[in-house]
Design a protein around this motif. Structure first.
Motif, PDB file in Angstrom:
ATOM      1  N   ASN A   1      10.807  11.820   2.589  1.00  0.00           N
ATOM      2  CA  ASN A   1       9.955  12.593   1.684  1.00  0.00           C
ATOM      3  C   ASN A   1       9.213  13.745   2.350  1.00  0.00           C
ATOM      4  O   ASN A   1       8.902  14.740   1.697  1.00  0.00           O
ATOM      5  CB  ASN A   1       8.925  11.682   1.005  1.00  0.00           C
ATOM      6  CG  ASN A   1       9.507  10.928  -0.169  1.00  0.00           C
ATOM      7  OD1 ASN A   1      10.665  11.120  -0.527  1.00  0.00           O
ATOM      8  ND2 ASN A   1       8.711  10.052  -0.766  1.00  0.00           N
ATOM      9  N   ALA A   2       8.877  13.611   3.637  1.00  0.00           N
ATOM     10  CA  ALA A   2       8.010  14.630   4.234  1.00  0.00           C
ATOM     11  C   ALA A   2       8.030  14.562   5.753  1.00  0.00           C
ATOM     12  O   ALA A   2       8.320  13.519   6.351  1.00  0.00           O
ATOM     13  CB  ALA A   2       6.570  14.459   3.740  1.00  0.00           C
ATOM     14  N   PHE A   3       7.714  15.707   6.341  1.00  0.00           N
ATOM     15  CA  PHE A   3       7.327  15.774   7.748  1.00  0.00           C
ATOM     16  C   PHE A   3       5.803  15.709   7.792  1.00  0.00           C
ATOM     17  O   PHE A   3       5.134  16.467   7.082  1.00  0.00           O
ATOM     18  CB  PHE A   3       7.808  17.074   8.393  1.00  0.00           C
ATOM     19  CG  PHE A   3       9.305  17.232   8.424  1.00  0.00           C
ATOM     20  CD1 PHE A   3      10.074  16.565   9.362  1.00  0.00           C
ATOM     21  CD2 PHE A   3       9.943  18.058   7.504  1.00  0.00           C
ATOM     22  CE1 PHE A   3      11.451  16.716   9.388  1.00  0.00           C
ATOM     23  CE2 PHE A   3      11.326  18.217   7.530  1.00  0.00           C
ATOM     24  CZ  PHE A   3      12.085  17.540   8.483  1.00  0.00           C
ATOM     25  N   ILE A   4       5.263  14.820   8.613  1.00  0.00           N
ATOM     26  CA  ILE A   4       3.819  14.614   8.666  1.00  0.00           C
ATOM     27  C   ILE A   4       3.301  14.964  10.057  1.00  0.00           C
ATOM     28  O   ILE A   4       3.604  14.285  11.047  1.00  0.00           O
ATOM     29  CB  ILE A   4       3.435  13.160   8.333  1.00  0.00           C
ATOM     30  CG1 ILE A   4       3.973  12.760   6.960  1.00  0.00           C
ATOM     31  CG2 ILE A   4       1.925  12.977   8.402  1.00  0.00           C
ATOM     32  CD1 ILE A   4       3.341  13.490   5.814  1.00  0.00           C
ATOM     33  N   GLU A   5       2.523  16.045  10.145  1.00  0.00           N
ATOM     34  CA  GLU A   5       1.814  16.363  11.375  1.00  0.00           C
ATOM     35  C   GLU A   5       0.500  15.596  11.417  1.00  0.00           C
ATOM     36  O   GLU A   5      -0.150  15.378  10.381  1.00  0.00           O
ATOM     37  CB  GLU A   5       1.498  17.853  11.443  1.00  0.00           C
ATOM     38  CG  GLU A   5       2.679  18.770  11.587  1.00  0.00           C
ATOM     39  CD  GLU A   5       2.234  20.214  11.495  1.00  0.00           C
ATOM     40  OE1 GLU A   5       1.498  20.683  12.390  1.00  0.00           O
ATOM     41  OE2 GLU A   5       2.608  20.875  10.503  1.00  0.00           O
ATOM     42  N   LEU A   6       0.121  15.208  12.607  1.00  0.00           N
ATOM     43  CA  LEU A   6      -1.138  14.512  12.828  1.00  0.00           C
ATOM     44  C   LEU A   6      -2.012  15.363  13.736  1.00  0.00           C
ATOM     45  O   LEU A   6      -1.627  15.658  14.868  1.00  0.00           O
ATOM     46  CB  LEU A   6      -0.893  13.149  13.472  1.00  0.00           C
ATOM     47  CG  LEU A   6       0.013  12.189  12.692  1.00  0.00           C
ATOM     48  CD1 LEU A   6       0.264  10.938  13.514  1.00  0.00           C
ATOM     49  CD2 LEU A   6      -0.605  11.832  11.346  1.00  0.00           C
ATOM     50  N   GLU A   7      -3.161  15.755  13.232  1.00  0.00           N
ATOM     51  CA  GLU A   7      -4.096  16.560  14.020  1.00  0.00           C
ATOM     52  C   GLU A   7      -5.358  15.744  14.241  1.00  0.00           C
ATOM     53  O   GLU A   7      -6.061  15.399  13.278  1.00  0.00           O
ATOM     54  CB  GLU A   7      -4.435  17.854  13.285  1.00  0.00           C
ATOM     55  CG  GLU A   7      -5.365  18.753  14.077  1.00  0.00           C
ATOM     56  CD  GLU A   7      -5.650  20.054  13.343  1.00  0.00           C
ATOM     57  OE1 GLU A   7      -5.149  21.099  13.787  1.00  0.00           O
ATOM     58  OE2 GLU A   7      -6.376  20.018  12.336  1.00  0.00           O
ATOM     59  N   PRO A   8      -5.685  15.384  15.496  1.00  0.00           N
ATOM     60  CA  PRO A   8      -6.905  14.609  15.755  1.00  0.00           C
ATOM     61  C   PRO A   8      -8.135  15.324  15.212  1.00  0.00           C
ATOM     62  O   PRO A   8      -8.263  16.536  15.331  1.00  0.00           O
ATOM     63  CB  PRO A   8      -6.943  14.504  17.282  1.00  0.00           C
ATOM     64  CG  PRO A   8      -5.517  14.693  17.714  1.00  0.00           C
ATOM     65  CD  PRO A   8      -4.937  15.670  16.730  1.00  0.00           C
TER      66      PRO A   8
ATOM     67  N   LEU B   1       3.846   9.480   0.754  1.00  0.00           N
ATOM     68  CA  LEU B   1       3.941   9.869   2.164  1.00  0.00           C
ATOM     69  C   LEU B   1       3.963   8.691   3.130  1.00  0.00           C
ATOM     70  O   LEU B   1       4.661   8.726   4.141  1.00  0.00           O
ATOM     71  CB  LEU B   1       2.776  10.790   2.517  1.00  0.00           C
ATOM     72  CG  LEU B   1       2.644  12.060   1.656  1.00  0.00           C
ATOM     73  CD1 LEU B   1       1.360  12.802   2.001  1.00  0.00           C
ATOM     74  CD2 LEU B   1       3.856  12.953   1.813  1.00  0.00           C
ATOM     75  N   PHE B   2       3.164   7.656   2.866  1.00  0.00           N
ATOM     76  CA  PHE B   2       3.105   6.477   3.721  1.00  0.00           C
ATOM     77  C   PHE B   2       3.275   5.224   2.869  1.00  0.00           C
ATOM     78  O   PHE B   2       2.811   5.174   1.726  1.00  0.00           O
ATOM     79  CB  PHE B   2       1.747   6.370   4.438  1.00  0.00           C
ATOM     80  CG  PHE B   2       1.522   7.354   5.546  1.00  0.00           C
ATOM     81  CD1 PHE B   2       1.799   7.016   6.864  1.00  0.00           C
ATOM     82  CD2 PHE B   2       1.014   8.618   5.279  1.00  0.00           C
ATOM     83  CE1 PHE B   2       1.565   7.927   7.900  1.00  0.00           C
ATOM     84  CE2 PHE B   2       0.786   9.532   6.302  1.00  0.00           C
ATOM     85  CZ  PHE B   2       1.065   9.178   7.617  1.00  0.00           C
ATOM     86  N   VAL B   3       3.906   4.191   3.443  1.00  0.00           N
ATOM     87  CA  VAL B   3       4.039   2.916   2.752  1.00  0.00           C
ATOM     88  C   VAL B   3       3.953   1.794   3.775  1.00  0.00           C
ATOM     89  O   VAL B   3       4.402   1.927   4.918  1.00  0.00           O
ATOM     90  CB  VAL B   3       5.373   2.840   1.962  1.00  0.00           C
ATOM     91  CG1 VAL B   3       6.579   2.867   2.885  1.00  0.00           C
ATOM     92  CG2 VAL B   3       5.403   1.611   1.048  1.00  0.00           C
TER      93      VAL B   3
ATOM     94  N   ASP C   1       0.859  -1.188   0.000  1.00  0.00           N
ATOM     95  CA  ASP C   1       0.000   0.000   0.000  1.00  0.00           C
ATOM     96  C   ASP C   1       0.891   1.233   0.000  1.00  0.00           C
ATOM     97  O   ASP C   1       1.649   1.462   0.944  1.00  0.00           O
ATOM     98  CB  ASP C   1      -0.884  -0.016   1.243  1.00  0.00           C
ATOM     99  CG  ASP C   1      -1.943   1.077   1.228  1.00  0.00           C
ATOM    100  OD1 ASP C   1      -2.145   1.694   0.171  1.00  0.00           O
ATOM    101  OD2 ASP C   1      -2.559   1.313   2.280  1.00  0.00           O
ATOM    102  N   LEU C   2       0.832   2.019  -1.063  1.00  0.00           N
ATOM    103  CA  LEU C   2       1.674   3.206  -1.221  1.00  0.00           C
ATOM    104  C   LEU C   2       0.758   4.416  -1.360  1.00  0.00           C
ATOM    105  O   LEU C   2       0.062   4.578  -2.357  1.00  0.00           O
ATOM    106  CB  LEU C   2       2.570   3.049  -2.448  1.00  0.00           C
ATOM    107  CG  LEU C   2       3.633   4.118  -2.708  1.00  0.00           C
ATOM    108  CD1 LEU C   2       4.566   4.280  -1.517  1.00  0.00           C
ATOM    109  CD2 LEU C   2       4.434   3.781  -3.962  1.00  0.00           C
ATOM    110  N   TYR C   3       0.758   5.263  -0.322  1.00  0.00           N
ATOM    111  CA  TYR C   3      -0.164   6.401  -0.284  1.00  0.00           C
ATOM    112  C   TYR C   3       0.575   7.706  -0.549  1.00  0.00           C
ATOM    113  O   TYR C   3       1.663   7.952  -0.022  1.00  0.00           O
ATOM    114  CB  TYR C   3      -0.846   6.491   1.085  1.00  0.00           C
ATOM    115  CG  TYR C   3      -1.363   7.887   1.397  1.00  0.00           C
ATOM    116  CD1 TYR C   3      -2.535   8.356   0.806  1.00  0.00           C
ATOM    117  CD2 TYR C   3      -0.664   8.736   2.238  1.00  0.00           C
ATOM    118  CE1 TYR C   3      -2.986   9.641   1.067  1.00  0.00           C
ATOM    119  CE2 TYR C   3      -1.121  10.024   2.506  1.00  0.00           C
ATOM    120  CZ  TYR C   3      -2.280  10.468   1.916  1.00  0.00           C
ATOM    121  OH  TYR C   3      -2.723  11.738   2.157  1.00  0.00           O
ATOM    122  N   GLY C   4      -0.045   8.553  -1.353  1.00  0.00           N
ATOM    123  CA  GLY C   4       0.492   9.884  -1.591  1.00  0.00           C
ATOM    124  C   GLY C   4      -0.442  10.662  -2.495  1.00  0.00           C
ATOM    125  O   GLY C   4      -1.620  10.331  -2.649  1.00  0.00           O
ATOM    126  N   SER C   5       0.093  11.710  -3.091  1.00  0.00           N
ATOM    127  CA  SER C   5      -0.695  12.528  -4.001  1.00  0.00           C
ATOM    128  C   SER C   5       0.242  13.179  -5.003  1.00  0.00           C
ATOM    129  O   SER C   5       1.455  13.252  -4.782  1.00  0.00           O
ATOM    130  CB  SER C   5      -1.474  13.612  -3.235  1.00  0.00           C
ATOM    131  OG  SER C   5      -0.582  14.523  -2.617  1.00  0.00           O
TER     132      SER C   5
END
Length: 426
Positions: free
Chosen positions: A281-288, A265-267, A255-259
């Motif tokens: 590839n990226a810094f990923i912030e997570l906001e609930p 961004l995720f694998v 599963d390879l997610y991005g845009s």
């Protein structure tokens, strides 16, 4: 939802070693501080929105940088990211830059500018982040892509391009239009023949396209001995898709997610709930998304090493669920579905409600009213009537589900498919 509206839930990063938990006066890690400053130098849009000072950035300063939305990118246009838009066109003409178009918002597409070679390099970094794909990152390999034509990087065929003109650097782009349910048997003959001719080690595609490819391959009693991996991308897969694909192609699924605008961004392994951030590839912030769903997060992206049109605190519109082994990508926030009691349900809940002996090529669970849903599916055989009640139990008390077997289910104008279609949120 802006960051200031989630004061009772904790924001965090998906990247290892980054966390908002430290004191607000604490300094950003050097690599994040350096990337933020590089983005400000490369793209004037950010300085106009929120200037930053020369001193080392603190977490409180970073959190004050406003989120960038798809609507803002579409509204301002790609030229807002550059000092000289005329120079952008000259670089596109000279093949120094590449122009792509993605679905953007409901009202207008998004134009994305990337420096030549960026897409391939961030793909290599994504491959290095997964054990199945790692061997392909730094050596030549053959790949076949079956996906919406607007999603196929470097190629948008709008006419009947012959085979040599759809083969680039070891990759063949198989389809010429974006609705696989409308492919004729002659078209499937061509696609299967091209796969046999190119002997790909990887087949990459949107899950519905690959599910229907599996149907075409099995009907023709064809195998692909060269194949080493399937990459599910461009859209959200169901277990139904995965199982149909595995019947025709018994190889690992990734599963390879991005845009298009942000890159990959995720694998992770498909349906293993172990997706991880592609750190390079990226810094990923997570906001609930809210206090009732503390493990479900909005994905906010800051790209790394991007020269043209870098993204800083970009609200992607997608969501992930935190799991014991990583993350599960849930898809678009606007498509999240909740029961009457506020609990989340996903396509995986629907998959688990379906009997093991039931198979279909694609389905869409469509909400008609607050207590009524339609389960529309494409299959070789009619589903047992009791499936309606089983799915209704997943959706909650008082819900009624009707079953509709279809010959096809149409994609969105972008060519992508939906598995869940809740009523539009007011």
């Amino acid at each position: 939802m802006p960051a200031t509206e989630t004061s009772n839930v904790r924001k965090q990063f998906a990247n290892d070693g980054l966390d908002f938990d430290g004191p607000a006066l604490g300094l950003l890690p050097p690599d994040l501080d350096s990337e933020v400053r590089a983005i400000y130098r490369r793209s004037p849009i950010y300085g106009r929105r929120k200037p930053i000072h020369e001193e080392p950035l603190r977490w409180a300063c970073f959190d004050e940088i406003p989120l960038l939305t798809k609507q803002e990118i579409v509204g301002e246009g790609h030229c807002a990211f550059f000092d000289d838009c005329g120079d952008v066109q000259r670089k596109v003409d000279a093949n120094t830059y590449e122009r792509e178009t993605t679905s953007g918002t409901t009202t207008a597409p998004m134009t994305v500018i990337m420096e030549q070679g960026w897409w391939d390099e961030q793909t290599r970094r994504a491959y290095r982040a997964h054990p199945v794909l790692r061997e392909f990152a730094d050596r030549p390999y053959r790949k076949a892509v079956l996906a919406p034509v607007n999603c196929s990087s470097n190629l948008c065929p709008y006419e009947d391009f012959p085979f040599p003109n759809r083969y680039f650097s070891g990759t063949v782009y198989l389809n010429l239009s974006s609705d696989p349910f409308c492919f004729t048997e002659v078209e499937w003959d061509r696609i299967v023949t091209e796969i046999q001719a190119t002997k790909p080690e990887i087949i990459e595609g949107e899950p519905v396209y690959l599910s229907l490819l599996a149907r075409a391959v099995r009907r023709r009693s064809v195998t692909v001995p060269s194949l080493r991996a399937i990459i599910l991308t461009y859209g959200k897969a169901s277990l139904m898709h995965s199982r149909r694909i595995a019947e025709a192609f018994p190889v690992p699924q990734v599963d390879l997610y991005g845009s298009t605008e942000a890159g990959y961004l995720f694998v992770g392994d498909a349906f293993a709930d172990d997706s991880r951030v592609i750190e390079a590839n990226a810094f990923i912030e997570l906001e609930p998304i809210g206090e009732k769903l503390p493990e479900v997060f909005r994905v906010i992206v800051t790209t790394r090493g991007r020269e043209a049109m870098p993204l800083l605190r970009y609200l992607s519109g997608d969501t992930v669920l935190r799991t014991p082994n990583g993350f599960r990508v849930l898809g678009r926030e606007r498509d999240l579905s909740s029961r009457a009691d506020g609990t989340l349900f996903t396509t995986l809940d629907v998959d688990r409600a379906l009997p093991v002996d039931f198979s279909c090529w694609h389905y869409c669970l469509r909400q008609i009213s607050s207590e009524r849903w339609n389960f529309e599916y494409v299959a070789d055989h009619t589903a047992p009537a009791e499936i309606a009640g089983t799915i209704a139990q997943v959706l909650g008390s008082g819900v009624r589900v009707n079953l509709f077997r279809k010959r096809l289910l149409a994609p969105a104008p972008s060519g992508k498919f939906a598995l869940l279609k809740p009523l539009a949120k007011s």
